[in-house]
Design a protein around this motif. Structure first.
Motif, PDB file in Angstrom:
ATOM      1  N   ILE A 208       0.817  -1.230   0.000  1.00 17.50           N
ATOM      2  CA  ILE A 208       0.000   0.000   0.000  1.00 17.50           C
ATOM      3  C   ILE A 208       0.850   1.279   0.000  1.00 17.50           C
ATOM      4  CG2 ILE A 208      -1.566   1.349   1.495  1.00 17.50           C
ATOM      5  CD1 ILE A 208      -3.311  -1.180   1.599  1.00 17.50           C
ATOM      6  N   PRO A 209       1.905   1.391   0.818  1.00 20.59           N
ATOM      7  CA  PRO A 209       2.715   2.622   0.752  1.00 20.59           C
ATOM      8  C   PRO A 209       3.268   2.853  -0.661  1.00 20.59           C
ATOM      9  CG  PRO A 209       3.356   1.301   2.654  1.00 20.59           C
ATOM     10  CD  PRO A 209       2.398   0.462   1.864  1.00 20.59           C
ATOM     11  N   LEU A 210       3.602   1.762  -1.355  1.00 20.48           N
ATOM     12  CA  LEU A 210       4.128   1.900  -2.731  1.00 20.48           C
ATOM     13  C   LEU A 210       3.034   2.403  -3.677  1.00 20.48           C
ATOM     14  CD1 LEU A 210       6.151  -1.462  -2.997  1.00 20.48           C
ATOM     15  CD2 LEU A 210       7.046   0.810  -2.449  1.00 20.48           C
ATOM     16  N   VAL A 211       1.813   1.884  -3.461  1.00 22.03           N
ATOM     17  CA  VAL A 211       0.672   2.310  -4.294  1.00 22.03           C
ATOM     18  C   VAL A 211       0.409   3.789  -4.083  1.00 22.03           C
ATOM     19  CG1 VAL A 211      -1.815   2.044  -4.676  1.00 22.03           C
ATOM     20  CG2 VAL A 211      -0.378   0.021  -4.390  1.00 22.03           C
ATOM     21  N   VAL A 212       0.367   4.168  -2.801  1.00 21.74           N
ATOM     22  CA  VAL A 212       0.062   5.566  -2.447  1.00 21.74           C
ATOM     23  C   VAL A 212       1.085   6.504  -3.072  1.00 21.74           C
ATOM     24  CG1 VAL A 212       0.053   7.159  -0.481  1.00 21.74           C
ATOM     25  CG2 VAL A 212      -1.205   5.006  -0.356  1.00 21.74           C
ATOM     26  N   LYS A 213       2.350   6.042  -3.087  1.00 21.61           N
ATOM     27  CA  LYS A 213       3.423   6.879  -3.621  1.00 21.61           C
ATOM     28  C   LYS A 213       3.340   6.984  -5.158  1.00 21.61           C
ATOM     29  CE  LYS A 213       8.403   7.424  -3.268  1.00 21.61           C
ATOM     30  NZ  LYS A 213       9.658   6.727  -3.106  1.00 21.61           N
ATOM     31  N   SER A 214       2.915   5.898  -5.817  1.00 21.90           N
ATOM     32  CA  SER A 214       2.983   5.853  -7.290  1.00 21.90           C
ATOM     33  C   SER A 214       1.697   6.271  -7.986  1.00 21.90           C
ATOM     34  CB  SER A 214       3.303   4.424  -7.748  1.00 21.90           C
ATOM     35  OG  SER A 214       4.511   4.000  -7.195  1.00 21.90           O
ATOM     36  N   VAL A 215       0.544   6.065  -7.325  1.00 23.69           N
ATOM     37  CA  VAL A 215      -0.732   6.280  -8.012  1.00 23.69           C
ATOM     38  C   VAL A 215      -1.433   7.510  -7.425  1.00 23.69           C
ATOM     39  CG1 VAL A 215      -2.960   5.251  -8.590  1.00 23.69           C
ATOM     40  CG2 VAL A 215      -0.939   3.805  -8.444  1.00 23.69           C
ATOM     41  N   HIS A 216      -1.725   8.492  -8.312  1.00 21.95           N
ATOM     42  CA  HIS A 216      -2.384   9.724  -7.847  1.00 21.95           C
ATOM     43  C   HIS A 216      -3.746   9.878  -8.504  1.00 21.95           C
ATOM     44  CE1 HIS A 216       1.511  10.589  -6.154  1.00 21.95           C
ATOM     45  NE2 HIS A 216       2.041  10.352  -7.341  1.00 21.95           N
ATOM     46  N   CYS A 217      -4.237   8.813  -9.051  1.00 24.10           N
ATOM     47  CA  CYS A 217      -5.500   8.860  -9.779  1.00 24.10           C
ATOM     48  C   CYS A 217      -6.609   8.369  -8.849  1.00 24.10           C
ATOM     49  CB  CYS A 217      -5.370   7.976 -11.020  1.00 24.10           C
ATOM     50  SG  CYS A 217      -6.863   7.943 -11.974  1.00 24.10           S
ATOM     51  N   ALA A 218      -7.544   9.265  -8.494  1.00 21.28           N
ATOM     52  CA  ALA A 218      -8.549   8.998  -7.466  1.00 21.28           C
ATOM     53  C   ALA A 218      -9.393   7.760  -7.770  1.00 21.28           C
ATOM     54  CB  ALA A 218      -9.454  10.219  -7.320  1.00 21.28           C
ATOM     55  N   THR A 219      -9.856   7.620  -9.042  1.00 22.31           N
ATOM     56  CA  THR A 219     -10.760   6.501  -9.347  1.00 22.31           C
ATOM     57  C   THR A 219     -10.057   5.160  -9.180  1.00 22.31           C
ATOM     58  OG1 THR A 219     -10.202   6.881 -11.660  1.00 22.31           O
ATOM     59  CG2 THR A 219     -12.298   7.766 -10.913  1.00 22.31           C
ATOM     60  N   VAL A 220      -8.746   5.105  -9.554  1.00 20.41           N
ATOM     61  CA  VAL A 220      -7.984   3.855  -9.415  1.00 20.41           C
ATOM     62  C   VAL A 220      -7.821   3.522  -7.932  1.00 20.41           C
ATOM     63  CG1 VAL A 220      -5.791   2.692  -9.898  1.00 20.41           C
ATOM     64  CG2 VAL A 220      -6.773   4.259 -11.604  1.00 20.41           C
ATOM     65  N   LEU A 221      -7.461   4.548  -7.128  1.00 20.40           N
ATOM     66  CA  LEU A 221      -7.262   4.316  -5.690  1.00 20.40           C
ATOM     67  C   LEU A 221      -8.563   3.841  -5.033  1.00 20.40           C
ATOM     68  CD1 LEU A 221      -4.981   7.388  -4.864  1.00 20.40           C
ATOM     69  CD2 LEU A 221      -4.311   4.985  -4.720  1.00 20.40           C
ATOM     70  N   SER A 222      -9.716   4.465  -5.395  1.00 22.33           N
ATOM     71  CA  SER A 222     -10.987   4.069  -4.772  1.00 22.33           C
ATOM     72  C   SER A 222     -11.364   2.644  -5.189  1.00 22.33           C
ATOM     73  CB  SER A 222     -12.105   5.054  -5.102  1.00 22.33           C
ATOM     74  OG  SER A 222     -12.362   5.027  -6.474  1.00 22.33           O
ATOM     75  N   ASP A 223     -10.991   2.256  -6.445  1.00 15.70           N
ATOM     76  CA  ASP A 223     -11.238   0.888  -6.915  1.00 15.70           C
ATOM     77  C   ASP A 223     -10.445  -0.113  -6.069  1.00 15.70           C
ATOM     78  OD1 ASP A 223     -12.235  -1.132  -8.424  1.00 15.70           O
ATOM     79  OD2 ASP A 223     -11.173  -0.634 -10.286  1.00 15.70           O
ATOM     80  N   ILE A 224      -9.153   0.195  -5.816  1.00 17.86           N
ATOM     81  CA  ILE A 224      -8.303  -0.704  -5.003  1.00 17.86           C
ATOM     82  C   ILE A 224      -8.894  -0.812  -3.591  1.00 17.86           C
ATOM     83  CG2 ILE A 224      -6.003  -0.974  -3.958  1.00 17.86           C
ATOM     84  CD1 ILE A 224      -4.892   0.585  -6.447  1.00 17.86           C
ATOM     85  N   LEU A 225      -9.287   0.334  -3.036  1.00 24.42           N
ATOM     86  CA  LEU A 225      -9.829   0.387  -1.674  1.00 24.42           C
ATOM     87  C   LEU A 225     -11.082  -0.489  -1.565  1.00 24.42           C
ATOM     88  CD1 LEU A 225      -9.427   1.834   1.062  1.00 24.42           C
ATOM     89  CD2 LEU A 225     -10.916   3.648   0.239  1.00 24.42           C
ATOM     90  N   ARG A 226     -11.970  -0.355  -2.553  1.00 23.08           N
ATOM     91  CA  ARG A 226     -13.215  -1.120  -2.552  1.00 23.08           C
ATOM     92  C   ARG A 226     -12.921  -2.624  -2.580  1.00 23.08           C
ATOM     93  NH1 ARG A 226     -16.002  -3.208  -6.431  1.00 23.08           N
ATOM     94  NH2 ARG A 226     -14.742  -2.283  -8.072  1.00 23.08           N
ATOM     95  N   ARG A 227     -11.971  -3.022  -3.473  1.00 28.53           N
ATOM     96  CA  ARG A 227     -11.645  -4.447  -3.596  1.00 28.53           C
ATOM     97  C   ARG A 227     -11.045  -5.000  -2.298  1.00 28.53           C
ATOM     98  NH1 ARG A 227      -9.956  -5.831  -9.646  1.00 28.53           N
ATOM     99  NH2 ARG A 227     -11.207  -4.285 -10.728  1.00 28.53           N
ATOM    100  N   CYS A 228     -10.227  -4.179  -1.601  1.00 27.87           N
ATOM    101  CA  CYS A 228      -9.561  -4.661  -0.380  1.00 27.87           C
ATOM    102  C   CYS A 228     -10.540  -4.840   0.789  1.00 27.87           C
ATOM    103  CB  CYS A 228      -8.451  -3.701   0.042  1.00 27.87           C
ATOM    104  SG  CYS A 228      -7.028  -3.784  -1.059  1.00 27.87           S
ATOM    105  N   THR A 229     -11.670  -4.114   0.716  1.00 29.82           N
ATOM    106  CA  THR A 229     -12.617  -4.209   1.832  1.00 29.82           C
ATOM    107  C   THR A 229     -13.686  -5.269   1.592  1.00 29.82           C
ATOM    108  OG1 THR A 229     -13.851  -2.411   0.818  1.00 29.82           O
ATOM    109  CG2 THR A 229     -12.331  -1.795   2.577  1.00 29.82           C
ATOM    110  N   MET A 230     -13.691  -5.874   0.397  1.00 35.07           N
ATOM    111  CA  MET A 230     -14.765  -6.829   0.093  1.00 35.07           C
ATOM    112  C   MET A 230     -14.531  -8.224   0.680  1.00 35.07           C
ATOM    113  SD  MET A 230     -15.690  -5.631  -3.743  1.00 35.07           S
ATOM    114  CE  MET A 230     -16.502  -7.127  -4.238  1.00 35.07           C
ATOM    115  N   THR A 231     -13.243  -8.635   0.699  1.00 34.46           N
ATOM    116  CA  THR A 231     -12.955  -9.970   1.258  1.00 34.46           C
ATOM    117  C   THR A 231     -11.798  -9.882   2.248  1.00 34.46           C
ATOM    118  OG1 THR A 231     -11.427 -10.373  -0.561  1.00 34.46           O
ATOM    119  CG2 THR A 231     -13.649 -11.261  -0.832  1.00 34.46           C
ATOM    120  N   ALA A 232     -11.660 -10.947   3.036  1.00 37.59           N
ATOM    121  CA  ALA A 232     -10.557 -10.965   4.012  1.00 37.59           C
ATOM    122  C   ALA A 232      -9.250 -11.264   3.299  1.00 37.59           C
ATOM    123  CB  ALA A 232     -10.839 -12.030   5.061  1.00 37.59           C
TER     124      ALA A 232
END
Length: 987
Positions: free
Chosen positions: A863-887
Motif C-alpha cells: 500500500i505505501p508503494l501504491v500511495v506513492k505511485s498512483v495519484h489517480c482517485a478513481t484507481v485508488l478508490s477501486d483498489i480500496l473497494r476491492r480490499c474491503t470486500m474480502t478478508a
C-alpha cells in the motif's frame, strides 16, 4: 491508256448485304499513282477493292480490254461524232456533269478565256510525261491522322505496336526502293514533333516515358537509314538535311541520351583509345535524336575501296599493302574497312534497309575482319603492358563509346544482317521492332562467299563471333538513367537473339575461341584481368556464356563466370590507377560512387550469375567452394546474399529426393554471412532471415544447431537469440524433425540454457522472460535466471517488463516471487491524477489483489508503494473497494494462519490508502475546475458523487465532505451555473 476502272462486288455476309463498289486506278511506269473507291475507306494502305482490281488486272490481263487513251479515240472522230459523243455523255450524267459542261462551253466560246490560251486539252488516261515524278500513291492526310491518333493514346491500347508497324512499313518501302518511304517518315516525324506532351515533359523537367523514348530512338535510326541511301540524289539529301536541322533546333526536340548531355564522339570521327575526352560538360554540343542523321548527311559512298568491297565477292589483295597509313587489307588479303565502327554498321543497316542484302553482307564481313585485326593488336599491346597493369590492379584504358546500347545499335545490326542470310524460312524478316515471334527462327550454316575466308566459316559463326566481341567490349558506363537503361535493354535483346542459335560443333568452336580471347584481352575486354572501375559489368553476358559453354567446356565456363562476378564500382575506394589519371567520369574523391541509376538491376544480375553457378556446381565441393568465395568477395548486398542462400537451400532440398549436403552447407554459410552483415544494421527482413537460418541449420543437422547456439553473439541480438533461435531449436517440431536421441536432446537443451543466461545478462529487459522460460526444466539455471532479473530490476527494467515477469512467476506457482517483482515494478510507476485509462492500471489492480491474497503483511508492504505511485482517485478508490470486500490471505500459503476477518478502513494499512484516495479526489476536483466547460458539468457532478462514496468510508467522512463542498462554493462562486448544480445535488 493509263487509267484502270472497274466494279468490285463484295459478297453478302451473315450481317451485311452484297455491295458493289466503283474503283478507279491511275498508274505510271509500273506504279499506282492514284486511287479512288466508292467504299470511302480511309487508311494508309489501299482498301481491299483497289487491291482486288489490281490483282485481277495482273493475273488476268487478257480479260481486261486494253484501249487507247481517250484523246486518241476522240482524235479519230468527225464533227458529228464528237457532237453526238458529248451530248450522250451529258445525258448519261446530266445531274453531275451539266453545270461543268455549261461552264466549259462558255469558256471555249469566249475568245480571251484561259482555256483558249493553252494548246490541246488534258487527258487523265494518257499517263505522265517522262520528266514527271512518278511515285506510288500515298494518302498523306491519312498518315498524319493515324500517327496523331496513336500518339494521343500515349502508348496505351497497343498504340506503340501500331507505331512500330508504321516504322516497319517505312523500312519495307525503303527495301522496295519506294520513294514514299522517306515521305512517309517525314509525315510521321512531323506528327511526333507536334506531340503536345513534348513541351509538357520539358516544362516539368521529367523524362519522356520509356515506351515513347524507344519510338523516338527508332525514328532517329530510320532517318540515319534514309540519309545513308547509297543511291539518293544530292538535292534529296540537302532537302532532308534542312528538315532534320529544323526539327533538331526546336526546343522540344528529344535529346539522344534522354535528359542528359552526352559526350560521345561525332559519328564521322574514329574513336581514339585514350582518356583525353575530358571536355567540360557545359561545352558539350546538344545532341538530339536527329544529330546522328544530320552527321550521316556528310557521309558518302564514293570511296573506291568501299565501292569495290560492296560490289564484289572476289575483291582480295595478294600483297599486304597499306595506302598511306590506313590499312586496306589484312595479312590474308581480305579487304578491311577502317571506319568508326558504329558508323560503318550504320552503312550496313542502310544497305540492308534499301534492299541491297548482298552488299550489306560484303561490308559486314570486311568490318568483322577489321574488328578481328583490332582484337589481335590489342592483345599484343596488352602483352607489353600486362605486368604494369596487373601491379596497379586497374586501368584507365576503356572505350568511351560502347557498342551495346549505342543509338545506332551496331552489334544488333551486324548480327541481324548475318543471321538473315542463314534463315531457313522464305520470309526474310527485316523488322527490328520486337515483334512477338511465337516460334524461334531456324538457321543453317551458309558458307561465306566473300574472298578467301578461313575454312569452315559461315555467316552464322560470324554472327555469333561479332555478337560476343561486341558484348565483351570493355566500355565505360554512360551517363544518365536513359543511356544506362538502354545498355541493359540492348544487352538483353542481343542475348535473346543468341539464345535462338542451336550450338552445333562449329558454333561451339567459335564460342570457345572467342571466350578465350575475351579472358586474355586485358583492358580491351570486359572480361580481361584488369578493368576500369566504371566498366559496364558483364554479369548478364557471362550468365549466357556460362550456360552455353557448360556442356562443352566446364572449366572455361567457370573461369569466365568467376572472372565476371566482380563489380568494381562498389569497392569502397577507387584503385590508385584511376586517381593518378583522372578520367572523364571517375570522381577524384575516391569513396564516392558515380551515378549509376541501374545499380539495383546490375546487382541483381550479379546475383543471378552466382545462382546459376551454384545450381550447376551442386554436388561438386571444390567448385562450390570457389563460387562461394567469389560471392563472399564480390557481392555487397545482404538481401542479395540472402536470396542466394535461399536459392541454394531450395536446390539442395528437392521435394522428391534426398538433400544435397554440399549445397546445404553453402546455403548455411551464406546465411551465416547475412546474419553477420545485418547484425548491427537495420534490416526490415531481419526476423525472416533469422527464422530462415534456423530452418537451414536444422536441415544441416544437430552440429549446425549447436554451433549457432554457441556462437550466437556474432550472429544474433540477445532478443533474437532467445525469442527466435533458442525457442525454435527447443521446440517439439525441431526435435521431431531431427529425431534426436536423449544425449543429443540434452546437449541442445544445455546449449540453449547457456545462451539464455548469457542473453539475460547482456539484455535483461528484453531477454529475462525468454530466459526463464528456456530454463524452466533445469532448477539451477532457473534460479540463476531469476537472480539476474532481481539484480537488473532496480536499474535496467521498466515496470511493464517487471509486471510481465511477475505474472509469469505467479502462473508458475511462485506467488511470493511474483509479489517481490510486483513491488519492484510499483517503484518504477507514476500515475497522474488524470491517467484513469493508463494501460498499467490492470497491473496495479493485479498486484494489489496478489498482495491481498497473500495476507495482511504483504498488503501492508504494497500500500505505501501504491500511495506513492498512483495519484489517480478513481484507481485508488477501486483498489480500496476491492480490499474491503474480502478478508486478506486467501491464497492459503502453508504455515500461515488466516483470521478470515475483513479489514477496517480505520486501521493501518487501509487507513493510509483511504486518506490518499480522499486527498486524490480533492486534488483532482481542483485540477478539473481550473478549465472546465459547461458541457462537462454533468460528468463533474457524477465525479463528486463518487468522491462522496469514498469520503463516507471515513468515520467523520460526512463532515469532511460537507466542508469540502462549502469550500468549493466559496472558491468557485464565479461559476454560477455549476455551483447551482452542486447545491441541487449536495445541498
Amino acid at each position: 491508256g493509263f487509267h484502270l476502272s472497274g466494279t468490285v462486288t463484295e459478297p453478302a455476309t451473315a450481317t451485311e448485304p452484297e455491295m458493289t463498289y466503283k474503283v478507279a486506278i491511275s498508274f505510271d511506269r509500273c506504279k499506282i499513282t492514284s486511287v479512288t473507291c466508292g467504299c470511302g475507306n480511309k487508311d494508309i494502305f489501299y482498301c481491299a477493292h483497289v487491291v482486288a482490281l489490281s490483282l485481277y488486272r495482273i493475273r488476268k490481263p487478257d480479260q481486261v480490254k486494253l484501249r487507247l487513251p481517250i484523246s486518241e479515240t476522240l482524235f479519230q472522230m468527225n464533227r458529228d461524232q464528237l457532237q453526238k459523243f458529248v451530248q450522250y455523255l451529258i445525258t448519261a450524267h446530266h445531274t453531275e456533269v451539266l453545270p461543268t459542261a455549261q461552264k466549259l462551253a462558255d469558256e471555249i466560246l469566249s475568245s480571251n478565256s484561259e482555256i483558249n490560251q493553252v494548246h490541246g486539252a488534258p487527258d487523265p488516261t494518257a499517263g505522265a510525261s517522262i520528266d514527271d515524278e512518278n511515285c506510288w500513291h500515298l494518302d498523306e492526310e491519312q498518315v498524319r491522322e493515324q500517327v496523331k491518333l496513336f500518339l494521343s493514346q500515349g502508348g496505351y491500347y497497343g498504340s506503340g505496336k501500331q507505331l512500330n508497324s508504321m516504322f516497319a512499313k517505312v523500312r519495307e518501302m525503303l527495301r522496295m526502293r519506294d520513294s514514299n518511304g522517306a515521305r512517309m517518315l517525314t509525315l510521321i516525324t512531323e506528327q511526333f514533333m507536334a506531340d503536345p506532351r513534348l513541351s509538357l515533359w520539358r516544362q516539368q523537367g521529367t523524362g519522356i516515358t520509356e515506351k515513347c523514348r524507344q519510338l523516338w530512338d527508332e525514328l532517329g535510326a530510320l532517318w540515319v537509314c534514309v540519309v545513308l541511301n547509297p543511291h539518293c540524289k544530292l538535292e534529296e539529301k540537302s532537302c532532308w538535311l534542312r528538315q532534320l536541322r529544323k526539327w533538331g533546333e526546336m526546343d522540344v526536340c528529344p535529346l539522344e541520351d534522354g535528359n542528359y548531355g552526352n559526350e560521345l564522339p561525332n559519328i564521322t570521327n574514329a574513336l581514339t583509345q585514350s582518356s583525353s575526352h575530358s571536355q567540360d560538360s557545359l561545352a558539350r554540343p546538344r545532341r538530339t535524336v536527329f544529330t546522328r542523321a544530320i552527321e550521316g548527311c556528310d557521309l558518302h559512298w564514293q570511296d573506291s575501296h568501299l565501292q569495290r568491297i560492296i560490289s564484289s565477292d572476289f575483291y582480295v589483295s595478294h600483297s599486304y599493302q597499306r595506302e598511306g597509313e590506313s590499312l586496306l587489307f589484312n595479312s590474308q588479303g581480305q579487304p578491311l574497312w577502317l571506319e568508326h565502327v558504329p558508323t560503318a554498321c550504320a552503312r550496313v543497316d542502310a544497305l540492308r534497309s534499301h534492299g541491297y542484302p548482298r552488299e550489306a553482307l560484303r561490308l559486314t564481313v570486311a568490318i568483322i575482319n577489321t574488328l578481328r585485326l583490332q582484337q589481335q593488336r590489342q592483345l599484343e599491346i596488352y602483352k607489353h603492358q600486362k605486368k604494369e597493369l596487373l601491379q596497379r590492379g586497374a586501368t584507365t584504358i576503356t572505350n568511351l563509346e560502347g557498342w551495346v546500347g549505342h543509338p545506332l545499335n551496331p552489334i544488333g545490326c551486324l548480327f541481324l544482317t548475318l543471321t538473315e542470310a542463314c534463315r531457313l524460312e522464305e520470309e526474310n524478316c527485316l523488322e527490328i521492332s520486337d515483334a512477338g515471334d511465337s516460334k524461334p527462327p531456324v538457321y543453317q550454316h551458309v558458307p561465306i562467299t566473300t574472298g578467301s575466308q578461313d575454312n569452315g566459316e559461315s555467316y552464322l559463326s560470324l554472327a555469333l563471333e561479332v555478337a560476343l566481341m561486341g558484348m565483351g567490349q570493355q566500355r565505360v558506363m554512360p551517363e544518365g538513367l536513359y543511356a544506362q537503361d538502354k545498355v541493359c535493354r540492348n544487352e538483353e535483346q542481343i542475348i535473346a537473339r543468341l539464345q535462338d542459335l542451336e550450338l552445333d560443333p562449329v558454333l561451339v568452336q567459335t564460342l570457345r575461341k572467342q571466350c578465350i580471347l575475351l579472358l586474355e584481352g586485358g583492358p580491351f575486354s570486359g572480361l580481361g584481368e584488369v578493368i576500369h572501375r566504371e566498366s559496364v559489368p558483364m554479369h548478364t553476358f557471362a550468365k549466357y556464356l556460362f550456360s552455353a559453354l557448360l556442356p562443352h567446356d566446364a572449366d572455361l565456363a567457370y573461369k569466365l563466370a568467376l572472372r565476371a562476378m566482380r563489380l568494381p564500382v562498389l569497392e569502397t575506394t577507387a584503385p590508385s590507377g584511376d586517381v593518378t589519371h583522372p578520367h572523364h567520369l571517375v570522381s577524384v574523391v575516391p569513396s564516392r560512387y558515380p551515378r549509376w541509376f541501374t545499380l539495383g538491376h546490375l546487382e541483381s544480375q550479379q546475383c543471378e550469375l552466382a545462382s546459376t553457378m551454384l545450381t550447376a556446381a551442386k554436388g561438386d565441393m571444390l567448385r562450390l567452394r570457389t563460387v562461394l568465395e567469389a560471392i563472399q568477395k564480390n557481392i555487397h548486398s545482404s538481401s542479395l546474399i540472402f536470396k542466394l542462400a535461399q536459392d541454394a537451400f531450395k536446390i539442395a532440398t528437392p521435394a522428391d529426393s534426398n538433400s544435397d549436403t554440399t549445397l546445404l552447407n553453402v546455403a548455411l554459410e551464406l546465411g551465416l554471412q547475412v546474419m553477420r552483415m545485418t547484425l548491427s544494421t537495420l534490416n526490415w527482413r531481419r526476423r525472416e532471415m533469422v527464422r530462415w537460418l534456423v530452418t537451414c541449420a536444422t536441415e544441416v543437422g544437430v552440429r549446425a544447431l549447436v554451433s549457432i547456439l554457441q556462437s550466437w553473439y556474432s550472429l544474433f541480438t540477445p532478443t533474437e537469440a532467445t525469442s527466435i533461435v533458442a525457442a525454435t531449436v527447443m521446440s517439439h517440431n525441431t526435435i521431431l524433425r531431427l529425431s534426436l536421441d536423449y544425449p543429443q536432446r540434452e546437449e541442445l537443451a544445455s546449449c540453449a540454457r547457456t545462451l539464455a543466461l548469457q542473453c539475460a545478462m547482456k539484455d535483461p529487459q528484453n531477454c529475462a522472460l525468454s530466459a526463464l522460460t528456456l530454463c524452466e526444466k533445469d532448477h539451477i539455471a532457473f534460479e540463476t535466471a531469476y537472480q539476474i532479473v532481481i539484480d537488473a530490476a532496480s536499474t535496467g527494467m521498466t515496470y511493464t517488463q517487471l509486471f510481465t515477469i511477475a505474472r509469469y512467476m505467479e502462473h508458475r506457482g511462485y506467488p511470493l516471487r511474483a509479489f517481490k517483482l510486483a513491488s519492484l515494478a510499483m517503484t518504477h510507476l507514476n500515475l497522474a491524477y488524470n491517467q484513469d485509462t493508463h494501460p498499467a492500471i490492470n497491473d496495479v489492480l493485479w498486484a494489489c489483489a496478489l498482495s491481498h491474497s497473500l495476507g495482511k503483511n504483504e498488503l501492508a508492504a504494497i500500500i505505501p508503494l501504491v500511495v506513492k505511485s498512483v495519484h489517480c482517485a478513481t484507481v485508488l478508490s477501486d483498489i480500496l473497494r476491492r480490499c474491503t470486500m474480502t478478508a486478506p490471505g486467501l491464497a492459503g500459503i502453508p504455515g500461515r494462519r488466516n483470521s478470515g476477518k475483513l479489514m477496517s478502513t480505520d486501521k493501518a494499512p487501509l487507513r493510509q490508502l483511504l486518506d490518499a484516495t480522499i486527498s486524490a479526489y480533492i486534488n483532482t476536483t481542483h485540477s478539473r475546475l481550473t478549465h472546465i466547460s459547461p458541457r462537462h458539468y454533468g460528468e463533474f457532478i457524477e465525479f463528486l458523487s463518487k468522491a462522496r462514496e469514498t469520503f463516507l468510508l471515513a468515520q467523520d467522512g460526512h463532515i469532511q465532505f460537507a466542508q469540502f463542498i462549502d469550500n468549493l462554493k466559496q472558491i468557485y462562486k464565479g461559476k454560477k451555473k455549476l455551483m447551482l448544480l452542486v447545491r441541487e445535488r449536495f445541498g
